[in-house]
Scaffold this motif. Structure first.
Motif, PDB file in Angstrom:
ATOM      1  N   ASP B   7       0.815  -1.220   0.000  1.00 24.88           N
ATOM      2  CA  ASP B   7       0.000   0.000   0.000  1.00 24.88           C
ATOM      3  C   ASP B   7       0.849   1.270   0.000  1.00 24.88           C
ATOM      4  N   GLN B   8       2.076   1.128   0.449  1.00 20.39           N
ATOM      5  CA  GLN B   8       2.945   2.305   0.535  1.00 20.39           C
ATOM      6  C   GLN B   8       3.760   2.525  -0.748  1.00 20.39           C
ATOM      7  N   VAL B   9       3.562   1.667  -1.730  1.00 14.83           N
ATOM      8  CA  VAL B   9       4.377   1.754  -2.945  1.00 14.83           C
ATOM      9  C   VAL B   9       3.702   2.655  -3.977  1.00 14.83           C
ATOM     10  N   ASN B  10       4.351   3.754  -4.297  1.00 16.86           N
ATOM     11  CA  ASN B  10       3.794   4.677  -5.295  1.00 16.86           C
ATOM     12  C   ASN B  10       4.643   4.767  -6.550  1.00 16.86           C
ATOM     13  N   VAL B  11       5.949   4.559  -6.393  1.00 15.53           N
ATOM     14  CA  VAL B  11       6.846   4.672  -7.557  1.00 15.53           C
ATOM     15  C   VAL B  11       7.702   3.410  -7.630  1.00 15.53           C
ATOM     16  N   ILE B  12       7.674   2.754  -8.786  1.00 17.49           N
ATOM     17  CA  ILE B  12       8.437   1.514  -8.970  1.00 17.49           C
ATOM     18  C   ILE B  12       9.389   1.695 -10.156  1.00 17.49           C
ATOM     19  N   LEU B  13      10.635   1.323  -9.925  1.00 16.57           N
ATOM     20  CA  LEU B  13      11.625   1.384 -11.005  1.00 16.57           C
ATOM     21  C   LEU B  13      12.049  -0.047 -11.326  1.00 16.57           C
ATOM     22  N   ALA B  14      12.068  -0.397 -12.619  1.00 14.39           N
ATOM     23  CA  ALA B  14      12.447  -1.764 -12.985  1.00 14.39           C
ATOM     24  C   ALA B  14      13.409  -1.723 -14.150  1.00 14.39           C
ATOM     25  N   THR B  15      14.430  -2.582 -14.104  1.00 14.72           N
ATOM     26  CA  THR B  15      15.364  -2.648 -15.239  1.00 14.72           C
ATOM     27  C   THR B  15      15.464  -4.083 -15.731  1.00 14.72           C
ATOM     28  N   ASP B  16      15.792  -4.217 -17.016  1.00 13.49           N
ATOM     29  CA  ASP B  16      16.068  -5.524 -17.601  1.00 13.49           C
ATOM     30  C   ASP B  16      17.422  -5.410 -18.293  1.00 13.49           C
ATOM     31  N   CYS B  17      18.428  -6.125 -17.774  1.00 14.03           N
ATOM     32  CA  CYS B  17      19.769  -6.035 -18.358  1.00 14.03           C
ATOM     33  C   CYS B  17      19.899  -7.109 -19.432  1.00 14.03           C
ATOM     34  N   GLY B  18      19.692  -6.730 -20.678  1.00 12.69           N
ATOM     35  CA  GLY B  18      19.805  -7.677 -21.782  1.00 12.69           C
ATOM     36  C   GLY B  18      21.245  -7.805 -22.243  1.00 12.69           C
ATOM     37  N   LEU B  26       9.558   3.110 -15.614  1.00 13.87           N
ATOM     38  CA  LEU B  26       9.080   3.704 -14.371  1.00 13.87           C
ATOM     39  C   LEU B  26       7.582   3.461 -14.288  1.00 13.87           C
ATOM     40  N   ILE B  27       7.135   2.971 -13.136  1.00 15.88           N
ATOM     41  CA  ILE B  27       5.704   2.741 -12.907  1.00 15.88           C
ATOM     42  C   ILE B  27       5.293   3.649 -11.757  1.00 15.88           C
ATOM     43  N   GLN B  28       4.225   4.401 -11.966  1.00 12.62           N
ATOM     44  CA  GLN B  28       3.783   5.316 -10.914  1.00 12.62           C
ATOM     45  C   GLN B  28       2.306   5.131 -10.639  1.00 12.62           C
ATOM     46  N   ARG B  29       1.899   5.425  -9.394  1.00  7.40           N
ATOM     47  CA  ARG B  29       0.476   5.336  -9.080  1.00  7.40           C
ATOM     48  C   ARG B  29      -0.164   6.656  -9.491  1.00  7.40           C
ATOM     49  N   VAL B  30      -1.064   6.575 -10.466  1.00  5.32           N
ATOM     50  CA  VAL B  30      -1.726   7.775 -10.980  1.00  5.32           C
ATOM     51  C   VAL B  30      -3.223   7.594 -10.723  1.00  5.32           C
ATOM     52  N   ASP B  31      -3.810   8.487  -9.978  1.00  6.34           N
ATOM     53  CA  ASP B  31      -5.230   8.412  -9.614  1.00  6.34           C
ATOM     54  C   ASP B  31      -5.600   7.034  -9.071  1.00  6.34           C
ATOM     55  N   GLU B  33      -4.256   4.200  -9.658  1.00  9.17           N
ATOM     56  CA  GLU B  33      -3.948   3.050 -10.517  1.00  9.17           C
ATOM     57  C   GLU B  33      -2.474   3.064 -10.878  1.00  9.17           C
ATOM     58  N   TYR B  34      -1.897   1.867 -10.994  1.00  9.96           N
ATOM     59  CA  TYR B  34      -0.495   1.795 -11.405  1.00  9.96           C
ATOM     60  C   TYR B  34      -0.411   1.893 -12.919  1.00  9.96           C
ATOM     61  N   ARG B  35       0.436   2.791 -13.416  1.00  3.98           N
ATOM     62  CA  ARG B  35       0.629   2.955 -14.858  1.00  3.98           C
ATOM     63  C   ARG B  35       2.113   3.045 -15.159  1.00  3.98           C
ATOM     64  N   GLN B  36       2.484   2.482 -16.314  1.00  2.00           N
ATOM     65  CA  GLN B  36       3.874   2.656 -16.764  1.00  2.00           C
ATOM     66  C   GLN B  36       3.951   4.038 -17.395  1.00  2.00           C
ATOM     67  N   THR B  37       4.868   4.869 -16.895  1.00  2.00           N
ATOM     68  CA  THR B  37       4.860   6.269 -17.332  1.00  2.00           C
ATOM     69  C   THR B  37       6.038   6.648 -18.232  1.00  2.00           C
ATOM     70  N   HIS B  38       7.230   6.106 -17.944  1.00  2.00           N
ATOM     71  CA  HIS B  38       8.393   6.494 -18.764  1.00  2.00           C
ATOM     72  C   HIS B  38       9.308   5.307 -18.965  1.00  2.00           C
ATOM     73  N   GLU B 478      -2.035  -4.612 -13.089  1.00  2.00           N
ATOM     74  CA  GLU B 478      -2.637  -3.374 -13.590  1.00  2.00           C
ATOM     75  C   GLU B 478      -1.851  -2.832 -14.777  1.00  2.00           C
ATOM     76  N   VAL B 479      -0.547  -2.847 -14.648  1.00  2.00           N
ATOM     77  CA  VAL B 479       0.278  -2.323 -15.753  1.00  2.00           C
ATOM     78  C   VAL B 479       0.202  -3.271 -16.952  1.00  2.00           C
ATOM     79  N   PHE B 480       0.170  -4.570 -16.660  1.00  2.00           N
ATOM     80  CA  PHE B 480       0.121  -5.545 -17.763  1.00  2.00           C
ATOM     81  C   PHE B 480      -1.099  -5.307 -18.644  1.00  2.00           C
ATOM     82  N   THR B 481      -2.275  -5.159 -18.024  1.00  2.00           N
ATOM     83  CA  THR B 481      -3.485  -5.031 -18.837  1.00  2.00           C
ATOM     84  C   THR B 481      -3.628  -3.646 -19.452  1.00  2.00           C
ATOM     85  N   ARG B 482      -3.133  -2.609 -18.758  1.00  2.00           N
ATOM     86  CA  ARG B 482      -3.376  -1.259 -19.287  1.00  2.00           C
ATOM     87  C   ARG B 482      -2.287  -0.772 -20.228  1.00  2.00           C
ATOM     88  N   ASP B 483      -1.024  -1.114 -19.940  1.00  2.00           N
ATOM     89  CA  ASP B 483       0.068  -0.494 -20.700  1.00  2.00           C
ATOM     90  C   ASP B 483       0.953  -1.479 -21.448  1.00  2.00           C
TER      91      ASP B 483
END
Lengths: 375, 607
Positions: B7-18, B26-31, B33-38, B478-483
């Motif tokens: 519940d305390q997670v608002n900003v998530i950063l994820a990397t994939d080292c190929g 970057l995933i952020q909670r917007v209104d 909902e979690y959305r991938q933003t950048h 949430e991010v999977f289905t929306r973005d």
């Protein structure tokens, strides 16, 4: 953004080149720093543990695995020869013994009480590493190998088959765009590194092998001819281990394509000089291209200045080679570098550049489809 | 790693080292909902001269930070945690396939049983399986030993025997591996990890077979009985060993492991994870494909069973020549609707192989490359179907009624009629100039039957979401289905074969934007417009001998969702067969190309 172009292949008249010659496992290095070595000299050697032959004595002698150990006639570490008794059952009251005679030579390594399996290790396999290029030993990597350095003329090809070989340079063609046909390959090219021009025909490749040439280096070749020569269709570009009696290198690509004039002139100017050639190509992580290395003579070293080796950036005026149809193989110079993405004929959007040919004609090409010609 | 309060997670950063590129999102909670933003990317820095993976990570994260106008990296070059209004993130996670991913050798007693289960465990964990050694693999013992000596795996998985069953043969395999002394890929000072997941009674004997040159871990048997697979403990052990041994030896990973809030996962393992999560949550069957330059990965979840295969030499650049060698030029050219010179094509394929980064410039080159892709995908899917089977060796009770329909173990569990969602990713699919082409490639190669939703991974986000699913499933879904997914549309296809031009099925479609009815003849395909977020009620009445899910000739009614391409009504039959004669195949392809709107701006001379 990922790299937008393929770095070019190196074609240079003079460069200080180092080769690392390493044993697959630890061993003895036979030379020291400062030694001069020839291409064919052995610089390091070792022995690989011999091949293993598992022998299931429990099955062979029809006995429980846990009883096998006491029936083995050799101790662990002892040598057994072919035909020598290796194990013998106790029999019944000392009679009706069954003997197993070894079908292999080797040293008894282990006997398992669980499976009744005896592991026999064959004689160590000698492994030698040759210098590959003549030059000076500049570094010894203890128990592993050496680094050899020399000033050389250096040409990278785009694709090759066959491993390391040596021989004097002999030119077969008069110009960089002359096709290499069988009649241009002659018996005196035995042991030589033959330099061709444009596409080598199937007949020329076969004849080069038949006369015993060390290598054939040319501009292009037809994939169908490569398949016929190899005897199979090459699936993945990891080569160098083919045993086809000839190291074959193409400098430009597949199809009817002429060797770059600069490459042809450079190789042609070294007529008669000893060259070290390797067809090994690997086009995955850790790219490896085939190479032709021609050490300079003392006289050449004195006269030949090392050119400035350029790498890296695509700039207006840089010479480039187009590496994809519809302009495959053409050489020109960069005349424009538009920043914005453009829609290609295929419908894809990509970063492009403009290339002007000697004729004055200009074309637009995706940046991914050119490579720099490096000095 | 600290405990995370979702519940305390608002900003998530994820990397994939190929292998070549490090991708950050970057995933952020917007209104709420979690959305991938950048997103940002930078070259991977595992190889020399950098030899520190965190440099690439920081570069890609810096790009994201600039785009998001949010400071993510502090002056010491560390990721800022936790998030405030203007800087940092609450959660940082990563996957990795750099340095060639996780390469494993697996061994078992019987190739079709324990060795197959071991292979499934290794593939499921995201590994590349270099070879499978089994007592009955038709190689002689010294040939097997020779092979083990040549391979340089990152780790070995050894299985064999059901619990309480045979111990001798398991130990025998261990006794082949031990003297071969396989060398690990990285560094000679590193002891090779070997996981034993076989008959528990054999474990002490197996342990005795190895000396200190092997780092042995014993886990629960992955095939405790013939009827049951228990792959979880072996997969977990593979992940642990991957972190402890392989990653720890890759440059900079010790640092990176200290940064992440969840264990680093191999990239394909993470993709499998998200597909399993989505299949489970939505109660659907899913197939996912990732076609790269060298390999093609296929993932499937059917009736909750997950399978993954890697077709090591089927790809679009490094391996393109191998696709042509395996399928033959004739099979590729059947997908091309105009004449091409075979000799020249062979040269072009080889030129792509030796210069793998080039892209098609002309439409003709694109069409040929997409034809090759159809064959690469088709072959990879065949391999997947052959591998994803029910357990072999299971005894089945039969009644007299089974006499004429005997099914042995080892039947494929992949059933295209039951497939609900087909997801595409990888260059040739995600970067096709038109999404119609992506959809057509999927339909032609996978031949979905009945009703199937088609989608593509927008920016290859699935690996990131796979790791996220482990620590924050809600955000991941949430991010999977929306973005993450771009829905291409739905394919309705009839199974069966008939006569060209005779009715295959009748359709009636009602919806807010689409109302149509008519007949699809055998050999025809039709594309109807049905946009993203639009739905329609579709009723299909198949002709005798054709099946769209309810059985031959039986009506099916379903609500379908549209997408960027639309609704395909496919009456071309299953299996999809093209005429053998080249000119006939060309004519047929020409009709399909037009109907599916694949290359609309093409010059008339070519179409």
């Amino acid at each position: 953004m990922a790299q937008a172009y393929t770095p070019g292949l190196k074609v240079t008249r003079r460069i200080t080149h180092r080769v690392k010659r390493i044993l697959p496992i630890a061993g003895d290095v036979l030379v020291k720093v400062g030694d001069r070595v020839g291409a064919n000299d052995v610089v390091a050697e070792t022995f690989m543990p011999g091949d293993i032959e598992p022998i299931n004595l429990a099955n062979l002698l029809s006995m429980p695995p846990q009883d096998v150990a006491e029936c083995v006639l050799k101790k662990e570490g002892e040598k057994v020869m072919i035909g020598e008794p290796l194990a013998q059952t106790k029999g019944i009251f000392g009679l009706f013994k069954t003997t197993y005679r070894s079908k292999h030579e080797g040293i008894v390594e282990t006997v398992s009480p669980v499976t009744g399996q005896l592991i026999l290790r064959g004689d160590p396999i000698p492994v030698q590493v040759k210098a590959y290029i003549s030059g000076e030993v500049v570094e010894v990597i203890s128990d592993e190998g050496v680094i050899i350095e020399n000033d050389v003329s250096f040409v990278q090809g785009i694709f090759g088959i066959g491993g390391e070989t040596f021989g004097p340079i002999m030119t077969a063609c008069n110009s960089h765009d002359q096709e290499v046909t069988a009649d241009l390959i002659t018996a005196d090219m035995k042991g030589a590194v033959i330099i061709g021009g444009a596409r080598a025909t199937a007949g020329a490749i076969r004849k080069a092998r038949d006369v015993g040439a060390a290598a054939l280096v040319t501009g292009g070749l037809d994939d169908e001819d490569l398949r016929d020569f190899l005897g199979y269709d090459l699936g993945v570009a990891i080569t160098g281990t083919e045993q086809v009696g000839l190291t074959l290198i193409i400098t430009e690509g597949f199809g009817e394509i002429a060797m770059a004039q600069r490459t042809f002139e450079l190789l042609g100017s070294r007529q008669g000089d000893e060259a070290s050639v390797n067809g090994a190509t690997q086009i995955r992580a850790g790219v490896m291209r085939p190479e032709i290395i021609i050490p300079l003579t003392a006289d050449e070293k004195a006269h030949e200045a090392e050119p400035e080796h350029t790498t890296g950036l695509l700039e207006i005026g840089r010479p480039v080679r187009i590496i994809r149809d519809p302009y495959f193989g053409l050489i020109g110079e960069v005349s424009g570098l538009p920043a914005e993405l453009q829609v290609l004929d295929s419908g894809s959007k990509a970063r492009v550049l403009e290339v002007r040919f000697d004729s004055g004609e200009s074309v637009t090409i995706p940046r991914a489809n050119v490579e720099l010609i490096e000095a | 790693m600290t405990k995370i309060d979702p519940d305390q997670v608002n900003v998530i950063l994820a990397t994939d080292c190929g292998s070549t590129t490090t991708k950050a999102i970057l995933i952020q909670r917007v209104d709420g909902e979690y959305r991938q933003t950048h997103r940002g990317e930078a070259p991977t820095t595992v190889e020399k001269p950098f030899a520190d993976v965190t440099m690439g990570v920081i570069n890609s994260v810096t790009e994201v930070a600039e785009l998001a106008d949010r400071r993510l990296v502090d002056d010491q070059g560390r990721i800022i945690q936790p998030a405030t209004e203007t800087e940092g993130c609450d959660l940082y996670i990563s996957t990795s396939s750099a340095g060639g991913g996780l390469q494993m050798m697996v061994a078992g007693v019987v190739a079709q049983m324990t060795a197959a289960s071991a292979k499934r465990a290794a593939l499921g964990a995201g590994a590349i399986v270099m070879d499978v050694i089994a007592a009955n693999d038709k190689r002689r013992p010294h040939e097997q030993i020779q092979r083990i000596r040549e391979l340089r795996p990152d780790m070995i998985l050894l299985s064999g025997g059901t619990d309480g069953g045979n111990t001798t043969q398991v130990v025998q395999i261990a006794e082949l591996i031990a003297p071969a002394k396989p060398q690990p890929r990285f560094g000679s000072e590193f002891t090779l990890p070997l996981i034993f997941a076989g008959n528990k009674d054999a474990a002490p004997l197996v342990a005795k077979a190895f000396d200190e040159s092997i780092d042995l871990t014993i886990v629960e048997n992955l095939r405790p009985t013939l009827e049951r697979e228990n792959l979880g403990p072996a997969r977990d052990a593979i992940h642990d060993m991957f972190l402890e041994h392989v990653m720890a030896h890759a440059p900079g990973y010790d640092k990176l492991m200290g940064w992440t809030d969840a264990p680093i996962m191999p990239t394909p393992g993470a993709v499998g994870n998200i597909l399993q999560t989505i299949a489970q949550r939505q109660n659907i069957n899913v197939v996912g494909v990732d076609i790269g330059g060298a390999t093609t990965d296929v993932f499937s979840v059917f009736d909750k069973t997950f399978n993954r295969t890697v077709s090591a030499n089927l790809g679009m650049s490094y391996s393109i020549s191998n696709v042509c060698a395996e399928t033959g030029m004739a099979n590729i050219l059947r997908w091309v609707h105009f004449d091409m010179d075979e000799r020249e094509l062979r040269n072009r394929v080889k030129n792509k192989m030796i210069r793998p980064t080039t892209i098609p410039q002309s439409k003709e080159a694109l069409i040929f490359e997409q034809a090759v892709a159809r064959e690469a995908l088709r072959l990879a899917y065949i391999q997947h179907k052959e591998f994803a089977t029910t357990l072999k060796g299971v005894q089945q009770q039969r009644t007299i009624g089974d006499t004429f329909s005997q099914q042995t173990g080892g039947q494929t569990i992949v059933d295209n009629m039951k497939l609900d969602l087909l997801v595409a990713s990888g260059g040739v699919l995600s970067h096709a100039p038109r999404m119609h082409q992506t959809a057509a490639l999927l339909i032609d190669a996978f031949e979905p039957e009945g009703f199937t939703t088609l989608a593509k991974d927008s920016i290859f986000m699935m690996p990131h979401l796979g790791v996220l699913a482990q620590v924050h499933p809600q955000a991941s879904l949430e991010v999977f289905t929306r973005d993450c997914l771009i829905y291409l549309g739905t394919c309705v296809a009839a199974k069966g074969l008939g006569k060209l031009g005779r009715p295959c099925f009748e359709y009636q479609i009602t919806g807010d934007t689409l109302n149509e009815s008519g007949t699809i003849n055998f050999g025809d395909v039709k594309l109807l417009p049905l946009g993203p977020d639009e739905t329609a009620e579709v009723t299909i009445d198949p002709a005798r001998g054709f099946d769209v899910g309810a059985g031959p000739g039986k009506q099916v009614q379903r609500k379908v969702t549209g997408g960027t391409v639309g609704l395909f009504l496919d009456g071309r039959g299953r299996p999809l067969i093209l005429p053998e004669q080249r000119s006939e195949a060309q004519k047929m392809m020409m009709r399909w190309v037009t109907a599916m709107e694949l290359y609309p701006e093409m010059e008339p001379a070519l179409v």
